[in-house]
Write an enzyme that holds these catalytic residues in place. Sequence first.
Site, short mmCIF file in Angstrom:
data_model
loop_
_atom_site.label_atom_id
_atom_site.label_comp_id
_atom_site.label_asym_id
_atom_site.label_seq_id
_atom_site.Cartn_x
_atom_site.Cartn_y
_atom_site.Cartn_z
N LYS A 116 -2.10 -1.68 -3.84
CA LYS A 116 -3.05 -0.10 -3.96
C LYS A 116 -2.24 1.23 -3.58
CE LYS A 116 -6.22 1.61 -0.18
NZ LYS A 116 -6.20 1.85 0.91
N LYS A 156 1.27 -1.50 -0.12
CA LYS A 156 0.17 -0.07 -0.20
C LYS A 156 0.81 1.03 0.04
CE LYS A 156 -3.35 2.85 2.44
NZ LYS A 156 -4.56 3.05 3.03
C1 PBG Z 1 -7.30 3.04 5.50
C2 PBG Z 1 -7.77 2.98 4.53
C3 PBG Z 1 -7.12 4.12 2.94
C4 PBG Z 1 -7.81 3.92 1.92
C5 PBG Z 1 -8.60 2.18 2.48
N1 PBG Z 1 -7.70 2.04 3.70
C6 PBG Z 1 -6.69 5.16 3.67
C7 PBG Z 1 -6.13 5.62 3.52
O1 PBG Z 1 -4.64 4.98 3.92
O2 PBG Z 1 -5.58 6.82 4.16
C8 PBG Z 1 -8.20 4.56 0.39
C9 PBG Z 1 -9.15 3.67 -0.17
C10 PBG Z 1 -9.29 4.77 -1.80
O3 PBG Z 1 -8.94 5.63 -1.69
O4 PBG Z 1 -10.95 4.44 -2.18
N2 PBG Z 1 -8.74 2.77 6.59
#
Ligand code: PBG
Length: 346
Positions: free
Chosen positions: A271, A218
């Site tokens: 991601k 991520k």
């Molecule tokens: C954290 C989380 C995020 C997303 C999914 N889980 C946000 C982040 O890391 O700030 C982002 C998903 C998206 O942008 O569609 N709980």
Amino acid sequence: MTTRTHSDSAHGSHHDTDHTNGGPDHLRHRPRRLRRTAAMRALVRETRLSPDNFIYPLFVRTGEGLRREVGSMPGVFQLSVDEAVREAAAAKSDGVPGVLLFGLPDEKDLVGSGAYDPEAPVQAAARAIKQEVPGLLVVTDVCLCEYTSHGHCGILVDDEIANDVTVDQLVRAALSHAAAGADVVAPSDMMDGRVGRIRSALDDAGFQQTAIMSYAAKYCSAFYGPFREAADSAPAFGDRRSHQMDPANVDEAIREVALDIEEGADIVMVKPALAYLDVIARVKAEFNYPTAAYHVSGEYAMLKAAARNGWIDEPRAMLETLTSIRRAGADIIITYYAREAARALA
Ligand code: PBG
């Protein structure tokens, strides 16, 4: 290109014998033959997009009969539990096999204790969806950022996220999701060692069948902007660079994925998706493991914004984008377009 021009009868003579291509009227390789008709194109299509591979994210909050549209994500709503059940049922009838639940708690605190409240929106929605929409997979996002008053993904000690005590909290959250009936828990926090700790805790509590989809690679991305409006999870100060990955790295993604697989992840995720197609391709090639890609909020918002301005053909751009994610190697695509795309493919 030069071969084609050379061999084109308009430019060559009948006496011109090119043994490579068989001469002007005997061009051996004409790739366009396989593109002439819809049936022919379908016959040789390499990547198939199917709703079977989609997961549809939902944002759940308290209340009743509530559908509050997210400004930067047209068509995406914060939903009360009853509405989340309706949306989940609609997704199922569109052919989408699973939902991914995010929660908006009424109250937040320094340690994100709302993340493991059995009566919180995610847990309540998981129970209700499992009961009222049989057969639909329920995946839950496991993170603290929606539950902490400061919006960080963990417990802060001297303004830094303390890894191991944060993992204790994540384990509690994952257990409460499993107890509520989640089929899959999806830790999105990027703390070290959380997959292994969650796996052991689930097994010890009798949840051997609850799967883990880890947000393994991520990245610290600008494309999460709209999500933070949807989930009310923007950090009050600072950013997420101390735990999310540097967008410039790919070897590191391979190490992260290897660790999560070793710790017991059933599915690994990359991601965001579109700006990281090379990462998806490498992860799939190196591990040949069930691989998910998250087509995130900012990627969705860009398409919606351009479409609203009449600048792109949205249905085509949507399917082209999702196809590219599959082509790169993702087995599973988490996308806010899941219902629209499933209907377009029907
Ligand atoms: C954290 C989380 C995020 C997303 C999914 N889980 C946000 C982040 O890391 O700030 C982002 C998903 C998206 O942008 O569609 N709980």
